[in-house]
Design a protein around this motif. Sequence first.
Motif, PDB file in Angstrom:
ATOM      1  N   LEU A  72      13.181  -0.102  -2.317  1.00 12.88           N
ATOM      2  CA  LEU A  72      12.097   0.509  -3.565  1.00 12.88           C
ATOM      3  C   LEU A  72      11.534   1.651  -2.859  1.00 12.88           C
ATOM      4  CD1 LEU A  72      10.538   0.443  -6.143  1.00 12.88           C
ATOM      5  CD2 LEU A  72       9.360  -1.119  -5.105  1.00 12.88           C
ATOM      6  N   THR A  73      11.180   1.524  -1.726  1.00 15.09           N
ATOM      7  CA  THR A  73      10.345   2.778  -0.885  1.00 15.09           C
ATOM      8  C   THR A  73      11.400   3.744  -0.657  1.00 15.09           C
ATOM      9  OG1 THR A  73       9.336   0.832   0.358  1.00 15.09           O
ATOM     10  CG2 THR A  73       9.148   3.253   1.198  1.00 15.09           C
ATOM     11  N   ALA A  74      12.572   3.531  -0.471  1.00 11.69           N
ATOM     12  CA  ALA A  74      13.381   4.907  -0.351  1.00 11.69           C
ATOM     13  C   ALA A  74      13.649   5.478  -1.661  1.00 11.69           C
ATOM     14  CB  ALA A  74      14.744   4.305   0.132  1.00 11.69           C
ATOM     15  N   GLY A  75      13.684   4.647  -2.887  1.00 12.08           N
ATOM     16  CA  GLY A  75      13.938   5.196  -4.009  1.00 12.08           C
ATOM     17  C   GLY A  75      12.476   6.160  -4.636  1.00 12.08           C
ATOM     18  N   LEU A  76      11.408   5.552  -4.067  1.00  9.89           N
ATOM     19  CA  LEU A  76      10.266   6.435  -4.448  1.00  9.89           C
ATOM     20  C   LEU A  76      10.364   7.627  -3.575  1.00  9.89           C
ATOM     21  CD1 LEU A  76       7.716   3.434  -4.820  1.00  9.89           C
ATOM     22  CD2 LEU A  76       8.498   4.655  -6.495  1.00  9.89           C
ATOM     23  N   VAL A  77      10.677   7.473  -2.409  1.00 12.75           N
ATOM     24  CA  VAL A  77      10.552   8.502  -1.296  1.00 12.75           C
ATOM     25  C   VAL A  77      11.521   9.790  -2.275  1.00 12.75           C
ATOM     26  CG1 VAL A  77      11.360   9.669   0.564  1.00 12.75           C
ATOM     27  CG2 VAL A  77      10.196   7.343   0.644  1.00 12.75           C
ATOM     28  N   GLY A  78      12.667   9.359  -2.625  1.00  9.01           N
ATOM     29  CA  GLY A  78      13.678  10.057  -3.294  1.00  9.01           C
ATOM     30  C   GLY A  78      13.134  11.057  -4.437  1.00  9.01           C
ATOM     31  N   ILE A  79      12.407  10.037  -5.272  1.00 10.90           N
ATOM     32  CA  ILE A  79      11.658  10.698  -6.516  1.00 10.90           C
ATOM     33  C   ILE A  79      10.680  11.923  -6.018  1.00 10.90           C
ATOM     34  CG2 ILE A  79      10.038  10.396  -8.466  1.00 10.90           C
ATOM     35  CD1 ILE A  79      11.104   7.606  -8.834  1.00 10.90           C
ATOM     36  N   ASN A  80       9.958  11.555  -4.930  1.00 12.19           N
ATOM     37  CA  ASN A  80       8.934  12.562  -4.724  1.00 12.19           C
ATOM     38  C   ASN A  80       9.683  13.921  -3.940  1.00 12.19           C
ATOM     39  OD1 ASN A  80       6.342  11.402  -5.133  1.00 12.19           O
ATOM     40  ND2 ASN A  80       6.876   9.718  -3.778  1.00 12.19           N
ATOM     41  N   VAL A 126       0.872  -1.115  -0.125  1.00 12.97           N
ATOM     42  CA  VAL A 126      -0.085   0.106   0.193  1.00 12.97           C
ATOM     43  C   VAL A 126       0.849   1.368   0.046  1.00 12.97           C
ATOM     44  CG1 VAL A 126      -1.724   1.412   1.282  1.00 12.97           C
ATOM     45  CG2 VAL A 126      -1.868  -0.882   0.952  1.00 12.97           C
ATOM     46  N   ILE A 127       1.899   1.206   0.944  1.00 12.39           N
ATOM     47  CA  ILE A 127       2.698   2.515   0.992  1.00 12.39           C
ATOM     48  C   ILE A 127       3.401   2.845  -0.242  1.00 12.39           C
ATOM     49  CG2 ILE A 127       4.795   3.415   2.013  1.00 12.39           C
ATOM     50  CD1 ILE A 127       2.379   3.687   3.893  1.00 12.39           C
ATOM     51  N   ASN A 128       4.060   1.632  -0.888  1.00 12.25           N
ATOM     52  CA  ASN A 128       4.728   1.828  -2.250  1.00 12.25           C
ATOM     53  C   ASN A 128       4.013   2.133  -3.290  1.00 12.25           C
ATOM     54  OD1 ASN A 128       7.861   0.964  -2.218  1.00 12.25           O
ATOM     55  ND2 ASN A 128       6.688  -0.142  -0.669  1.00 12.25           N
ATOM     56  N   GLY A 129       2.425   1.587  -3.281  1.00 15.50           N
ATOM     57  CA  GLY A 129       1.550   1.910  -4.382  1.00 15.50           C
ATOM     58  C   GLY A 129       1.339   3.555  -4.172  1.00 15.50           C
ATOM     59  N   MET A 130       1.228   4.007  -3.068  1.00 13.27           N
ATOM     60  CA  MET A 130       0.751   5.247  -2.799  1.00 13.27           C
ATOM     61  C   MET A 130       1.742   6.420  -3.091  1.00 13.27           C
ATOM     62  SD  MET A 130      -1.305   5.095   0.979  1.00 13.27           S
ATOM     63  CE  MET A 130      -1.377   7.038   1.151  1.00 13.27           C
ATOM     64  N   LEU A 131       3.120   5.930  -2.906  1.00 10.49           N
ATOM     65  CA  LEU A 131       4.234   6.581  -3.330  1.00 10.49           C
ATOM     66  C   LEU A 131       4.373   6.685  -4.740  1.00 10.49           C
ATOM     67  CD1 LEU A 131       6.949   5.485  -0.545  1.00 10.49           C
ATOM     68  CD2 LEU A 131       5.885   7.744  -0.702  1.00 10.49           C
ATOM     69  N   ALA A 132       4.187   5.490  -5.475  1.00  7.29           N
ATOM     70  CA  ALA A 132       4.259   5.629  -6.847  1.00  7.29           C
ATOM     71  C   ALA A 132       2.904   6.391  -7.437  1.00  7.29           C
ATOM     72  CB  ALA A 132       4.179   4.145  -7.254  1.00  7.29           C
ATOM     73  N   LEU A 133       2.014   6.531  -6.982  1.00 11.35           N
ATOM     74  CA  LEU A 133       0.986   7.364  -7.370  1.00 11.35           C
ATOM     75  C   LEU A 133       1.319   8.945  -7.492  1.00 11.35           C
ATOM     76  CD1 LEU A 133      -2.368   5.388  -6.340  1.00 11.35           C
ATOM     77  CD2 LEU A 133      -1.434   5.441  -8.823  1.00 11.35           C
ATOM     78  N   LEU A 134       1.850   9.120  -6.235  1.00  4.22           N
ATOM     79  CA  LEU A 134       2.016  10.593  -5.814  1.00  4.22           C
ATOM     80  C   LEU A 134       3.245  10.985  -6.910  1.00  4.22           C
ATOM     81  CD1 LEU A 134       2.091  13.088  -4.119  1.00  4.22           C
ATOM     82  CD2 LEU A 134       3.806  12.008  -2.500  1.00  4.22           C
ATOM     83  N   ALA A 135       4.180  10.107  -7.164  1.00  3.43           N
ATOM     84  CA  ALA A 135       5.308  10.257  -7.895  1.00  3.43           C
ATOM     85  C   ALA A 135       4.712  10.556  -9.435  1.00  3.43           C
ATOM     86  CB  ALA A 135       6.363   9.103  -8.061  1.00  3.43           C
ATOM     87  N   ILE A 136       3.814   9.630  -9.794  1.00  2.00           N
ATOM     88  CA  ILE A 136       3.035   9.859 -11.200  1.00  2.00           C
ATOM     89  C   ILE A 136       2.501  11.345 -11.290  1.00  2.00           C
ATOM     90  CG2 ILE A 136       1.311   9.028 -12.799  1.00  2.00           C
ATOM     91  CD1 ILE A 136       1.969   6.149 -11.850  1.00  2.00           C
TER      92      ILE A 136
END
Length: 344
Positions: free
Chosen positions: A292-300, A23-33
């Motif tokens: 992966l979570t840290a990478g998505l946080v970095g993108i955001n 769920v967390i990674n999905g939300m971070l991915a949606l925020l990044a998109i």
Amino acid sequence: MNTTSTIRLIKQGRQRRFRKWLVINGMLALLAIGLCIAMLLLGNTIYPISEVFQVLMGERVPGAYFAVNTIRLPRMLAGVFAGLAFGMAGHIFQTMLRNPLANPDVLGITTGSSAAALFSILIFQTSNTAVSLASVIAGLVTVLLIYLLSSGSHFSIGRLILIGIGFQAALSAVISYLLMIGSQEDMPAALRWLSGSLNGAKMETLLPLICTVLICAPLLLVLGKHLDILELGEESALSLGLSTNKIRLILILSAVFMIAFATATTGPIAFVAFLSGPIAKRLVGTGYSNVLTAGLVGINLVLGADLIGQFAFEVRYPVGIITGLVGAPYLLYLLIRMNRKGYL
């Protein structure tokens, strides 16, 4: 409680942690998109999403084609891949070395890349390609020297951190000296690069970073499952049959390549590598790899900070200024907390 009930409870707990991770990674991915879409839509002229989509499909929409295809798309891709690289690599260093201060900024890796880039800009007035090449080589040489000096008869995390901090201080002095003797004509470009910025990103300059991330990121994701074992310490990891030197070398080289190419492309965007891992751990917790979570946080962090720097103030600020304003208070908080616990 019998063995069957215990096993069932363990499985249920693991399933809950996995669902939370998903769920967390999905939300971070949606925020990044969403941030990526905002990067493409917003600017001096706000284009409708239909026109932006047509441009991405290769249609030459008058007005929108140049702005989206030449300026906004490379800027967005630079933020995505640099943020992913800084976030994943920072988390690797912090977890593997079991210290939140052990990130590429503090260890001197990004400082080494920055010193070489400034030397190329201020002394040789070289092209962007030469600056990027010098930045990458210097980052690799810096981490190689730090690793060799910290190895000795056996690898020591404390020794590596101390030597890295020493390198960071020495290279920061070199940067200050270069800024003092540099030509005034080259100073704006040097300061803009040193602050960390997505300005001027071009597709041809992004290719090395994109290729590096596409090669190294899967390695970090695959080997990330061993980080929890490495956190137990050298002796515990060896007793569990883990080839610590081999895995550590692959993780370090992959992380350093990503950091070096990201720094060469965007400059040293402050505190993204430092913040991404702790934020990811706070969101997801333990039990699953947070690479992966840290990478998505970095993108955001990079995309969000760039949008704030462009549109939240009357003057436009580079992304590194905004991330620095966010990261500096956290660094002070972390130092105070570690000092109270007796780690410093």
